[in-house]
Design an enzyme around this catalytic site. Sequence first.
Site, PDB file in Angstrom:
ATOM      1  N   ASP A 140      31.723   0.194 -33.489  1.00  0.00           N
ATOM      2  CA  ASP A 140      32.674   0.970 -34.302  1.00  0.00           C
ATOM      3  C   ASP A 140      32.191   2.423 -34.435  1.00  0.00           C
ATOM      4  O   ASP A 140      32.959   3.377 -34.236  1.00  0.00           O
ATOM      5  CB  ASP A 140      32.795   0.395 -35.729  1.00  0.00           C
ATOM      6  CG  ASP A 140      33.242  -1.063 -35.792  1.00  0.00           C
ATOM      7  OD1 ASP A 140      34.292  -1.349 -36.357  1.00  0.00           O
ATOM      8  OD2 ASP A 140      32.516  -1.940 -35.257  1.00  0.00           O
ATOM      9  N   GLU A 175      38.508   5.534 -39.845  1.00  0.00           N
ATOM     10  CA  GLU A 175      38.094   4.470 -40.764  1.00  0.00           C
ATOM     11  C   GLU A 175      36.641   4.588 -41.243  1.00  0.00           C
ATOM     12  O   GLU A 175      36.360   4.385 -42.418  1.00  0.00           O
ATOM     13  CB  GLU A 175      38.276   3.093 -40.093  1.00  0.00           C
ATOM     14  CG  GLU A 175      37.863   1.963 -41.011  1.00  0.00           C
ATOM     15  CD  GLU A 175      37.941   0.584 -40.386  1.00  0.00           C
ATOM     16  OE1 GLU A 175      38.353   0.458 -39.227  1.00  0.00           O
ATOM     17  OE2 GLU A 175      37.580  -0.375 -41.084  1.00  0.00           O
ATOM     18  N   ASP A 225      41.299   4.194 -35.569  1.00  0.00           N
ATOM     19  CA  ASP A 225      40.562   2.971 -35.914  1.00  0.00           C
ATOM     20  C   ASP A 225      39.699   2.657 -34.693  1.00  0.00           C
ATOM     21  O   ASP A 225      40.204   2.205 -33.654  1.00  0.00           O
ATOM     22  CB  ASP A 225      41.522   1.814 -36.208  1.00  0.00           C
ATOM     23  CG  ASP A 225      40.799   0.620 -36.823  1.00  0.00           C
ATOM     24  OD1 ASP A 225      39.570   0.527 -36.664  1.00  0.00           O
ATOM     25  OD2 ASP A 225      41.472  -0.215 -37.445  1.00  0.00           O
ATOM     26  N   ILE A 266      37.387   0.418 -33.937  1.00  0.00           N
ATOM     27  CA  ILE A 266      37.556  -0.995 -33.550  1.00  0.00           C
ATOM     28  C   ILE A 266      38.438  -1.613 -34.624  1.00  0.00           C
ATOM     29  O   ILE A 266      38.033  -1.710 -35.782  1.00  0.00           O
ATOM     30  CB  ILE A 266      36.218  -1.770 -33.458  1.00  0.00           C
ATOM     31  CG1 ILE A 266      35.374  -1.264 -32.284  1.00  0.00           C
ATOM     32  CG2 ILE A 266      36.499  -3.275 -33.283  1.00  0.00           C
ATOM     33  CD1 ILE A 266      34.077  -2.042 -32.044  1.00  0.00           C
ATOM     34  N   ASP A 267      39.646  -1.966 -34.241  1.00  0.00           N
ATOM     35  CA  ASP A 267      40.516  -2.685 -35.167  1.00  0.00           C
ATOM     36  C   ASP A 267      40.314  -4.169 -34.859  1.00  0.00           C
ATOM     37  O   ASP A 267      40.351  -4.566 -33.690  1.00  0.00           O
ATOM     38  CB  ASP A 267      41.977  -2.270 -34.935  1.00  0.00           C
ATOM     39  CG  ASP A 267      42.911  -3.003 -35.874  1.00  0.00           C
ATOM     40  OD1 ASP A 267      42.539  -3.215 -37.045  1.00  0.00           O
ATOM     41  OD2 ASP A 267      44.022  -3.368 -35.436  1.00  0.00           O
ATOM     42  N   THR A 277      37.474  -5.910 -36.257  1.00  0.00           N
ATOM     43  CA  THR A 277      36.025  -6.066 -36.071  1.00  0.00           C
ATOM     44  C   THR A 277      35.623  -7.542 -36.177  1.00  0.00           C
ATOM     45  O   THR A 277      34.717  -8.000 -35.473  1.00  0.00           O
ATOM     46  CB  THR A 277      35.241  -5.198 -37.089  1.00  0.00           C
ATOM     47  OG1 THR A 277      35.747  -3.867 -36.995  1.00  0.00           O
ATOM     48  CG2 THR A 277      33.754  -5.172 -36.793  1.00  0.00           C
ATOM     49  N   HIS A 281      44.410 -11.691 -44.600  1.00  0.00           N
ATOM     50  CA  HIS A 281      45.113 -10.464 -44.206  1.00  0.00           C
ATOM     51  C   HIS A 281      46.613 -10.650 -44.157  1.00  0.00           C
ATOM     52  O   HIS A 281      47.374  -9.675 -44.153  1.00  0.00           O
ATOM     53  CB  HIS A 281      44.632  -9.982 -42.829  1.00  0.00           C
ATOM     54  CG  HIS A 281      43.181  -9.597 -42.804  1.00  0.00           C
ATOM     55  ND1 HIS A 281      42.536  -9.224 -41.659  1.00  0.00           N
ATOM     56  CD2 HIS A 281      42.267  -9.516 -43.802  1.00  0.00           C
ATOM     57  CE1 HIS A 281      41.268  -8.942 -41.932  1.00  0.00           C
ATOM     58  NE2 HIS A 281      41.084  -9.118 -43.234  1.00  0.00           N
ATOM     59  N   SER A 307      43.830  -7.903 -34.777  1.00  0.00           N
ATOM     60  CA  SER A 307      44.026  -6.498 -34.396  1.00  0.00           C
ATOM     61  C   SER A 307      45.441  -6.118 -33.984  1.00  0.00           C
ATOM     62  O   SER A 307      46.342  -6.950 -33.929  1.00  0.00           O
ATOM     63  CB  SER A 307      43.057  -6.107 -33.267  1.00  0.00           C
ATOM     64  OG  SER A 307      43.589  -6.445 -32.000  1.00  0.00           O
ATOM     65  N   LYS A 325      48.384  -7.415 -31.386  1.00  0.00           N
ATOM     66  CA  LYS A 325      49.664  -8.089 -31.686  1.00  0.00           C
ATOM     67  C   LYS A 325      50.847  -7.169 -31.370  1.00  0.00           C
ATOM     68  O   LYS A 325      51.843  -7.594 -30.808  1.00  0.00           O
ATOM     69  CB  LYS A 325      49.716  -8.507 -33.173  1.00  0.00           C
ATOM     70  CG  LYS A 325      48.725  -9.607 -33.526  1.00  0.00           C
ATOM     71  CD  LYS A 325      48.908 -10.096 -34.956  1.00  0.00           C
ATOM     72  CE  LYS A 325      48.224  -9.270 -36.012  1.00  0.00           C
ATOM     73  NZ  LYS A 325      46.753  -9.231 -35.942  1.00  0.00           N
ATOM     74  N   ARG A 378      53.322  -9.787 -40.854  1.00  0.00           N
ATOM     75  CA  ARG A 378      52.124  -9.514 -41.666  1.00  0.00           C
ATOM     76  C   ARG A 378      52.589  -9.557 -43.113  1.00  0.00           C
ATOM     77  O   ARG A 378      53.269  -8.637 -43.579  1.00  0.00           O
ATOM     78  CB  ARG A 378      51.556  -8.144 -41.308  1.00  0.00           C
ATOM     79  CG  ARG A 378      50.187  -7.878 -41.913  1.00  0.00           C
ATOM     80  CD  ARG A 378      49.636  -6.543 -41.427  1.00  0.00           C
ATOM     81  NE  ARG A 378      48.250  -6.371 -41.765  1.00  0.00           N
ATOM     82  CZ  ARG A 378      47.229  -6.827 -41.035  1.00  0.00           C
ATOM     83  NH1 ARG A 378      47.438  -7.468 -39.915  1.00  0.00           N
ATOM     84  NH2 ARG A 378      45.992  -6.622 -41.415  1.00  0.00           N
ATOM     85  N   ASP A 382      45.605   1.267 -39.111  1.00  0.00           N
ATOM     86  CA  ASP A 382      45.832  -0.119 -38.671  1.00  0.00           C
ATOM     87  C   ASP A 382      47.239  -0.325 -38.100  1.00  0.00           C
ATOM     88  O   ASP A 382      47.542  -1.426 -37.623  1.00  0.00           O
ATOM     89  CB  ASP A 382      45.617  -1.095 -39.843  1.00  0.00           C
ATOM     90  CG  ASP A 382      44.142  -1.324 -40.129  1.00  0.00           C
ATOM     91  OD1 ASP A 382      43.357  -1.321 -39.161  1.00  0.00           O
ATOM     92  OD2 ASP A 382      43.780  -1.493 -41.307  1.00  0.00           O
TER      93      ASP A 382
HETATM   94  N1  A2P Z   1      43.542  -8.095 -47.604  1.00  0.00           N
HETATM   95  C1  A2P Z   1      43.945  -7.546 -46.468  1.00  0.00           C
HETATM   96  N2  A2P Z   1      45.234  -7.584 -46.101  1.00  0.00           N
HETATM   97  C2  A2P Z   1      45.643  -7.039 -44.940  1.00  0.00           C
HETATM   98  N3  A2P Z   1      44.804  -6.414 -44.075  1.00  0.00           N
HETATM   99  C3  A2P Z   1      43.506  -6.338 -44.385  1.00  0.00           C
HETATM  100  C4  A2P Z   1      43.002  -6.892 -45.589  1.00  0.00           C
HETATM  101  N4  A2P Z   1      41.683  -6.684 -45.638  1.00  0.00           N
HETATM  102  C5  A2P Z   1      41.356  -6.001 -44.525  1.00  0.00           C
HETATM  103  N5  A2P Z   1      42.446  -5.796 -43.752  1.00  0.00           N
HETATM  104  C6  A2P Z   1      42.526  -5.085 -42.471  1.00  0.00           C
HETATM  105  O1  A2P Z   1      43.235  -5.805 -41.507  1.00  0.00           O
HETATM  106  C7  A2P Z   1      42.818  -5.331 -40.221  1.00  0.00           C
HETATM  107  C8  A2P Z   1      42.706  -6.464 -39.263  1.00  0.00           C
HETATM  108  O2  A2P Z   1      43.939  -7.089 -39.194  1.00  0.00           O
HETATM  109  P1  A2P Z   1      44.127  -8.439 -38.408  1.00  0.00           P
HETATM  110  O3  A2P Z   1      43.718  -9.548 -39.329  1.00  0.00           O
HETATM  111  O4  A2P Z   1      45.586  -8.449 -38.102  1.00  0.00           O
HETATM  112  O5  A2P Z   1      43.281  -8.343 -37.209  1.00  0.00           O
HETATM  113  C9  A2P Z   1      41.493  -4.653 -40.409  1.00  0.00           C
HETATM  114  O6  A2P Z   1      41.627  -3.294 -40.123  1.00  0.00           O
HETATM  115  C10 A2P Z   1      41.167  -4.903 -41.846  1.00  0.00           C
HETATM  116  O7  A2P Z   1      40.571  -3.826 -42.455  1.00  0.00           O
HETATM  117  P2  A2P Z   1      38.979  -3.674 -42.533  1.00  0.00           P
HETATM  118  O8  A2P Z   1      38.638  -2.652 -41.537  1.00  0.00           O
HETATM  119  O9  A2P Z   1      38.703  -3.216 -43.884  1.00  0.00           O
HETATM  120  O10 A2P Z   1      38.374  -5.022 -42.222  1.00  0.00           O
HETATM  121 MG    MG Z   2      41.599  -1.949 -38.551  1.00  0.00          MG
HETATM  122 MG    MG Z   3      38.186  -0.804 -37.691  1.00  0.00          MG
HETATM  123 MG    MG Z   4      37.066  -2.375 -40.540  1.00  0.00          MG
END
Ligand code: A2P
Ligand code: MG
Ligand code: MG
Ligand code: MG
Length: 363
Positions: free
Chosen positions: A45, A68, A132, A134-135, A137, A243, A268, A271, A285, A299
């Site tokens: 990242d 980020e 972002d 790495i989306d 992670t 999420h 990420s 999708k 989502r 994101d």
């Molecule tokens: N409670 C939450 N609801 C929705 N998205 C979230 C939540 N917590 C973190 N994320 C973010 O969702 C993204 C990943 O989405 P997906 O599950 O679709 O892969 C990440 O960027 C993550 O952020 P973070 O960087 O803080 O971890």
């Molecule tokens: Mg992300």
């Molecule tokens: Mg990220």
């Molecule tokens: Mg992150």
Amino acid sequence: MPYEAELAHALLTVTRATLLTRRVFTSSTKGTLSKTDTSPVTIGDFGAQALIISSLRHAFPNDAIIAEEESSSLASNPTLTSEILSLVSSTSLSPEEEARLGGSIKDESQLLSLLDMGKSTGGPSGRVWALDPIDGTKGFLRGGQYAVCLALIEDGDVKVGVLGCPNLPLSDTAPLPTSAPDPDDASTGVLFSATLGGGASSRPLTHTSSKPQTDGVKTIHMHSLQPDNIPNATFCESVEAAHSSHSDSSAIAELLHIPLSQSVRMDSQAKYGSIARGAGDIYLRLPVPGKGYVEKIWDHAAGDLIVREAGGVVTDARGQNLDFGRGRRLEGNTGVVAAPQGVHDVVIKAVREVLEGKKDVDR
Ligand SMILES: Nc1ncnc2c1ncn2[C@@H]1O[C@H](COP(=O)(O)O)[C@@H](O)[C@H]1OP(=O)(O)O
Ligand SMILES: [Mg+2]
Ligand SMILES: [Mg+2]
Ligand SMILES: [Mg+2]
């Protein structure tokens, strides 16, 4: 073509950064730390963010950047800082391409200061890049999907979006992957991109200096789905139930007569890229009750434009467009619903029916 220079730069800088993340993905040590919000961050990242910010400062010095990560999460860890410096110092681009991106990062102090150049507050006016590095992670650490995401937002509208998806199949007709990818497979790795009004494309991520990035470019389109054939639709959602509510998506699928076996969970913005090329139809989502989570613009910005340019509609769970002019977060939106034009209304109706049926729940 409007934004041609910005698109070309975004494609090259995302390619360089995605190839860096791939080296970390296949390595046994990923330098993982836990941030103050307990979410993970790795040397991949940090390395990808520093390289992309460095190239943006070189090519578009007057543009603002929202990214980020920040150097404070490294917690003055000299071992990891020097690992990141060595990671960003090795490149697979040609000297000409490196020159277009402003060359490499000189030392640790430059690396740390670049990491902190993504703190713009954004807002309704001006040009800002949303990054972002790495989306997904968690997907990256689990051996699943992740994406390197970069978008240019001007006066609140997304104008350019690029997604580097190293673990998605290159073929636009391959089904949504349900198992961990083989990173050594040459048919794996794709870049998605779009400019506002210019359509959406995919191209191979595999890069050598003798193979220009215009090789293998294909225009992509969503499936044209009509309400009558919604039961044949595939939908995708987060792997992480924290999420996106998996129970609400099941209830929505049931209402639309979509068998649950047609749901694919992946991490990420891969999708968004997947549905944009018709390897899936609907992305749900759904806000998790009690969390009050507000989505971050990095994101969604690139994926939102890529899906819309491929013939889709992207809104929040109430049917409102995503508003990227409200700062670092999507303050005006809750959840995301992306679907082909012909069925988006029907999907939103089902989403509202399920979510409003639970009005008593704090969301
Ligand atoms: N409670 C939450 N609801 C929705 N998205 C979230 C939540 N917590 C973190 N994320 C973010 O969702 C993204 C990943 O989405 P997906 O599950 O679709 O892969 C990440 O960027 C993550 O952020 P973070 O960087 O803080 O971890
Ligand atoms: Mg992300
Ligand atoms: Mg990220
Ligand atoms: Mg992150």
